[in-house]
Design a protein around this motif. Structure first.
Motif, PDB file in Angstrom:
ATOM      1  N   MET A 220       0.828  -1.226   0.000  1.00 25.89           N
ATOM      2  CA  MET A 220       0.000   0.000   0.000  1.00 25.89           C
ATOM      3  C   MET A 220       0.853   1.262   0.000  1.00 25.89           C
ATOM      4  N   GLU A 221       1.922   1.236   0.796  1.00 29.16           N
ATOM      5  CA  GLU A 221       2.825   2.400   0.869  1.00 29.16           C
ATOM      6  C   GLU A 221       3.474   2.676  -0.475  1.00 29.16           C
ATOM      7  N   GLU A 222       3.973   1.613  -1.072  1.00 31.83           N
ATOM      8  CA  GLU A 222       4.665   1.758  -2.359  1.00 31.83           C
ATOM      9  C   GLU A 222       3.701   2.219  -3.453  1.00 31.83           C
ATOM     10  N   ARG A 223       2.504   1.599  -3.444  1.00 30.88           N
ATOM     11  CA  ARG A 223       1.512   1.941  -4.459  1.00 30.88           C
ATOM     12  C   ARG A 223       1.063   3.407  -4.317  1.00 30.88           C
ATOM     13  N   LYS A 224       0.996   3.851  -3.091  1.00 30.82           N
ATOM     14  CA  LYS A 224       0.618   5.242  -2.825  1.00 30.82           C
ATOM     15  C   LYS A 224       1.670   6.200  -3.398  1.00 30.82           C
ATOM     16  N   LYS A 225       2.927   5.848  -3.186  1.00 30.80           N
ATOM     17  CA  LYS A 225       4.023   6.683  -3.698  1.00 30.80           C
ATOM     18  C   LYS A 225       3.946   6.758  -5.222  1.00 30.80           C
ATOM     19  N   VAL A 226       3.709   5.603  -5.821  1.00 33.19           N
ATOM     20  CA  VAL A 226       3.641   5.544  -7.288  1.00 33.19           C
ATOM     21  C   VAL A 226       2.458   6.362  -7.815  1.00 33.19           C
ATOM     22  N   ALA A 227       1.319   6.236  -7.121  1.00 37.41           N
ATOM     23  CA  ALA A 227       0.122   6.984  -7.539  1.00 37.41           C
ATOM     24  C   ALA A 227       0.358   8.482  -7.448  1.00 37.41           C
ATOM     25  N   LEU A 228       1.001   8.894  -6.361  1.00 38.55           N
ATOM     26  CA  LEU A 228       1.287  10.323  -6.190  1.00 38.55           C
ATOM     27  C   LEU A 228       2.223  10.822  -7.287  1.00 38.55           C
ATOM     28  N   LEU A 229       3.180   9.999  -7.605  1.00 42.49           N
ATOM     29  CA  LEU A 229       4.137  10.348  -8.656  1.00 42.49           C
ATOM     30  C   LEU A 229       3.431  10.449 -10.010  1.00 42.49           C
ATOM     31  N   TRP A 230       2.480   9.565 -10.214  1.00 40.41           N
ATOM     32  CA  TRP A 230       1.725   9.574 -11.476  1.00 40.41           C
ATOM     33  C   TRP A 230       0.945  10.887 -11.618  1.00 40.41           C
ATOM     34  N   VAL A 231       0.248  11.263 -10.543  1.00 40.45           N
ATOM     35  CA  VAL A 231      -0.542  12.506 -10.591  1.00 40.45           C
ATOM     36  C   VAL A 231       0.384  13.694 -10.853  1.00 40.45           C
ATOM     37  N   GLU A 232       1.549  13.675 -10.209  1.00 48.48           N
ATOM     38  CA  GLU A 232       2.502  14.774 -10.377  1.00 48.48           C
ATOM     39  C   GLU A 232       2.966  14.851 -11.831  1.00 48.48           C
ATOM     40  N   GLN A 233       3.171  13.684 -12.424  1.00 52.94           N
ATOM     41  CA  GLN A 233       3.601  13.662 -13.823  1.00 52.94           C
ATOM     42  C   GLN A 233       2.516  14.183 -14.759  1.00 52.94           C
ATOM     43  N   VAL A 234       1.269  13.812 -14.473  1.00 53.25           N
ATOM     44  CA  VAL A 234       0.155  14.329 -15.289  1.00 53.25           C
ATOM     45  C   VAL A 234       0.102  15.849 -15.167  1.00 53.25           C
ATOM     46  N   ARG A 235       0.280  16.318 -13.956  1.00 49.44           N
ATOM     47  CA  ARG A 235       0.257  17.759 -13.696  1.00 49.44           C
ATOM     48  C   ARG A 235       1.360  18.469 -14.490  1.00 49.44           C
ATOM     49  N   THR A 236       2.525  17.878 -14.482  1.00 47.57           N
ATOM     50  CA  THR A 236       3.651  18.462 -15.220  1.00 47.57           C
ATOM     51  C   THR A 236       3.340  18.509 -16.716  1.00 47.57           C
ATOM     52  N   GLN A 237       2.711  17.462 -17.201  1.00 49.80           N
ATOM     53  CA  GLN A 237       2.343  17.414 -18.615  1.00 49.80           C
ATOM     54  C   GLN A 237       1.377  18.538 -18.969  1.00 49.80           C
ATOM     55  N   ILE A 238       0.366  18.671 -18.128  1.00 52.06           N
ATOM     56  CA  ILE A 238      -0.650  19.702 -18.377  1.00 52.06           C
ATOM     57  C   ILE A 238      -0.002  21.080 -18.348  1.00 52.06           C
ATOM     58  N   ARG A 239       0.909  21.266 -17.377  1.00 50.71           N
ATOM     59  CA  ARG A 239       1.586  22.552 -17.242  1.00 50.71           C
ATOM     60  C   ARG A 239       2.435  22.843 -18.476  1.00 50.71           C
ATOM     61  N   SER A 240       3.106  21.826 -18.979  1.00 42.86           N
ATOM     62  CA  SER A 240       3.931  21.999 -20.178  1.00 42.86           C
ATOM     63  C   SER A 240       3.064  22.388 -21.364  1.00 42.86           C
ATOM     64  N   LEU A 241       1.935  21.719 -21.474  1.00 41.96           N
ATOM     65  CA  LEU A 241       1.024  22.000 -22.582  1.00 41.96           C
ATOM     66  C   LEU A 241       0.509  23.430 -22.492  1.00 41.96           C
ATOM     67  N   ARG A 242       0.171  23.838 -21.280  1.00 39.01           N
ATOM     68  CA  ARG A 242      -0.334  25.199 -21.072  1.00 39.01           C
ATOM     69  C   ARG A 242       0.740  26.229 -21.410  1.00 39.01           C
ATOM     70  N   ARG A 243       1.939  25.965 -20.958  1.00 43.09           N
ATOM     71  CA  ARG A 243       3.032  26.889 -21.188  1.00 43.09           C
ATOM     72  C   ARG A 243       3.337  27.013 -22.682  1.00 43.09           C
ATOM     73  N   PHE A 244       3.353  25.870 -23.314  1.00 43.66           N
ATOM     74  CA  PHE A 244       3.579  25.859 -24.755  1.00 43.66           C
ATOM     75  C   PHE A 244       2.476  26.643 -25.458  1.00 43.66           C
ATOM     76  N   HIS A 245       1.255  26.397 -25.032  1.00 42.34           N
ATOM     77  CA  HIS A 245       0.114  27.040 -25.679  1.00 42.34           C
ATOM     78  C   HIS A 245       0.176  28.556 -25.531  1.00 42.34           C
ATOM     79  N   ARG A 246       0.458  29.013 -24.304  1.00 38.62           N
ATOM     80  CA  ARG A 246       0.536  30.456 -24.065  1.00 38.62           C
ATOM     81  C   ARG A 246       1.628  31.097 -24.901  1.00 38.62           C
ATOM     82  N   GLY A 247       2.797  30.466 -24.873  1.00 43.45           N
ATOM     83  CA  GLY A 247       3.954  31.005 -25.602  1.00 43.45           C
ATOM     84  C   GLY A 247       3.713  31.089 -27.087  1.00 43.45           C
ATOM     85  N   SER A 248       2.913  30.182 -27.611  1.00 43.42           N
ATOM     86  CA  SER A 248       2.696  30.151 -29.052  1.00 43.42           C
ATOM     87  C   SER A 248       1.480  30.968 -29.467  1.00 43.42           C
ATOM     88  N   ALA A 249       0.384  30.794 -28.734  1.00 42.37           N
ATOM     89  CA  ALA A 249      -0.879  31.424 -29.139  1.00 42.37           C
ATOM     90  C   ALA A 249      -0.803  32.945 -29.146  1.00 42.37           C
TER      91      ALA A 249
END
Lengths: 192, 252
Positions: free
Chosen positions: A80-109
Motif C-alpha cells: 500500500m505504501e509503495e503503491r501510494k508513492k507511485v500513484a502520487l508520482l503519477w498525478v505529479e507527472q500528469v500535472r507536469t504534462q498539463i503545465r507543459s502543454l499550457r506553457r507551450f500554448h501560451r507562448g505560441s498562441a
C-alpha cells in the motif's frame, strides 16, 4: 453601500494587478530559451512518459485484492505504501504534462493573429480546473491511499482529455497552411 | 496655500516631462502619452487661471476639462497596445477587442449621458466620472491580466507608464466612490488626494521616461514560424497520445 463595495472591488482588482506588475520579474518569459524548454518538455511527453498500461496497473484494484488475500499484513502494508508513492508520482507527472502543454500554448498562441478569445478563455478555465483537480487528487491519494478515488481519476482524465481537445481546436488553425500542403501532397500521391 | 503648491508642482513636473521628452526624442515614440500630458498641463493651467481670476467659474470649467483629459488618458492604453502587445498579434487582438468595448462605453457615456440628463448636478457628474474611471480601471486590469497570462515582457518605459496611470486611476476611483457614498463631507479630502496622487504618478513617469528603453521583443534568432509549425505537429501527436492514454485511464 453595495455600489461602494462594487467600485472598491474594482479598485482592489486594479491595485492587485499593479502590485504584481511592480513585483514582476523582468526576465522575458516568452524568450527563445523558454520556448526551447517547453519544446523539450513536449518531446519528453511524446516519448511516452506515461503508457496507458502503467495507469491501469497503478489504479487496478485487482492487484490490491490479490495482495490482500495472499500476503501477510506486513507485505500488505508495504504494498500500500509503495503503491501510494507511485500513484502520487503519477498525478505529479500528469500535472507536469498539463503545465507543459499550457506553457507551450501560451507562448505560441500569443503570437498568432487569428487567436480566438473565446477558445482561449475556455482553455484557460480548463487548464485551471485541471491543475486544481490534480492537486485535489494528490491530496485524496495522500490521505486515503491509491484506491480512495477511482472515479476522480476517471473524471480528471476526462477533463484532461477535454482540455486537450480544446487546445487542439485552438491551435488547429495554425497548421492550416501545412494541412493544405499535406492534402495537396496526398492528392498528388493518389493521382500518381 | 497647500493646494497651490500641489497644483504648481504638478505643472512643473509636467513641463519637465515634456522638456525631457523633447530632448531625448521620446515624443514621436510615445505620441499618445505626450498628447495626454500636454492636455493635462493645458487643462491645469486654465483651471489655475480661472481659480485666480474668476473663482465662480471654476466648477463650470472643472468637469468638462476633467472629462477631456479622461478621454485623452485613453491614449496611454493605446501606447501599451502599440508598444507592449504589437509583437504578439494574438494577445493584441484579445486586448483590442476588450479595449474597443471599453472605449465604446466611454464614448457612449460622454456623448449620450449629457443629452439624457441635461441638468447634471455636481453629484451626478461625480458618479459619471466614477463610472468612466471604473471602465478604465477594468481595462487596465484586463490588459495586465493578459500580459501576465501570456508572459509578455514589459520594458521600463511601459512599466512606468502603466504603473503611474494605474496608480492614479486606482486612487481617483476609490476617492470618487467614497465621495459619492459619503457626500460633501469627503470633498476636502478628495480635493487634496486627487492632485497629490497625480503628482506621484507624474514623478513615476518622469523617472521611467527619463531615457528611451525599448520594450523587449521576442528573440529574432528563433525562427518562430518554422519552429512553431514543427511544434504544432509534434503537439498534435502528443495530444493524440495523451488522449488515448487518458481514455484508457478513465475506463480503467
Amino acid at each position: 453601500m453595495i455600489q461602494l463595495i462594487f467600485f472598491l472591488s474594482i479598485g482592489a482588482l486594479l491595485f492587485a494587478s499593479l502590485f504584481f506588475l511592480a513585483r514582476r520579474n523582468s526576465r522575458p518569459e516568452g524568450s527563445s530559451g523558454a520556448l526551447i524548454e517547453a519544446r523539450q518538455a513536449l518531446v519528453a511527453l511524446q516519448a511516452g512518459l506515461l503508457p496507458a498500461e502503467l495507469v491501469h496497473r497503478i489504479f487496478a484494484n485487482e492487484d490490491w485484492e490479490f495482495v490482500r488475500s495472499e500476503a501477510p499484513a506486513k507485505v500488505r502494508e508495504l504494498f500500500m505504501e509503495e503503491r501510494k508513492k507511485v500513484a502520487l508520482l503519477w498525478v505529479e507527472q500528469v500535472r507536469t504534462q498539463i503545465r507543459s502543454l499550457r506553457r507551450f500554448h501560451r507562448g505560441s498562441a500569443r503570437s498568432y493573429a487569428r487567436l480566438n478569445p473565446r477558445l482561449e478563455m475556455e482553455l484557460a478555465l480548463s487548464f485551471a480546473w485541471l491543475m486544481s483537480a490534480c492537486r485535489l487528487l494528490q491530496l485524496v491519494v495522500y490521505v486515503g491511499g491509491p484506491y480512495a478515488a477511482p472515479r476522480m481519476v476517471g473524471a480528471m482524465a476526462n477533463a484532461a482529455s477535454r482540455a486537450c481537445k480544446i487546445s487542439e481546436q485552438s491551435l488547429a488553425f495554425l497548421n492550416a497552411a501545412q494541412l493544405g500542403i499535406l492534402s495537396s501532397g496526398s492528392t498528388g500521391q493518389a493521382a500518381s | 496655500m497647500w493646494r497651490w503648491l500641489v497644483e504648481g508642482a504638478g505643472i512643473a513636473v509636467e513641463l519637465s516631462l515634456l522638456v525631457r521628452a523633447l530632448r531625448v526624442r521620446l515624443v514621436p515614440r510615445y505620441y499618445f502619452f505626450y498628447t495626454y500630458i500636454t492636455s493635462v498641463m493645458i487643462g491645469s493651467a486654465i483651471l489655475m487661471t480661472i481659480l485666480l481670476r474668476m473663482p465662480a467659474l471654476y466648477q463650470k470649467w472643472y468637469w468638462p476639462l476633467q472629462l477631456a483629459t479622461l478621454v485623452t488618458g485613453y491614449g496611454i492604453l493605446l501606447e501599451i497596445l502599440n508598444h507592449v502587445l504589437a509583437p504578439y498579434p494574438g494577445a493584441e487582438r484579445f486586448a483590442r477587442i476588450s479595449g474597443l468595448v471599453a472605449f465604446g462605453a466611454i464614448l457612449c457615456f460622454a456623448m449620450i449621458a449629457p443629452r439624457v440628463i441635461p441638468q447634471l448636478s455636481p453629484g451626478t457628474v461625480i458618479e459619471f466620472e466614477r463610472d468612466l474611471r471604473s471602465v478604465q480601471a477594468l481595462f487596465i486590469f484586463g490588459l495586465l491580466a493578459l500580459i501576465f497570462y501570456y508572459g509578455i515582457p514589459i520594458g521600463k518605459n511601459m512599466k512606468g507608464m502603466v504603473f503611474g496611470y494605474g496608480l492614479y486611476i486606482f486612487t481617483i476611483l476609490v476617492s470618487l466612490a467614497l465621495r459619492s457614498f459619503a457626500g460633501a463631507s469627503f470633498t476636502t479630502i478628495w480635493s487634496v488626494v486627487q492632485p497629490m496622487t497625480f503628482d506621484v504618478s507624474l514623478v513615476i513617469w518622469l523617472v521611467a521616461l527619463w531615457s528611451y528603453c525599448p520594450n523587449p521583443v521576442p528573440s529574432p534568432t528563433i525562427h518562430l514560424e518554422e519552429d512553431y509549425e514543427a511544434l504544432v505537429t509534434r503537439t498534435k501527436s502528443v495530444i493524440g497520445h495523451i488522449r488515448t492514454y487518458l481514455g484508457k485511464a478513465a475506463r480503467a
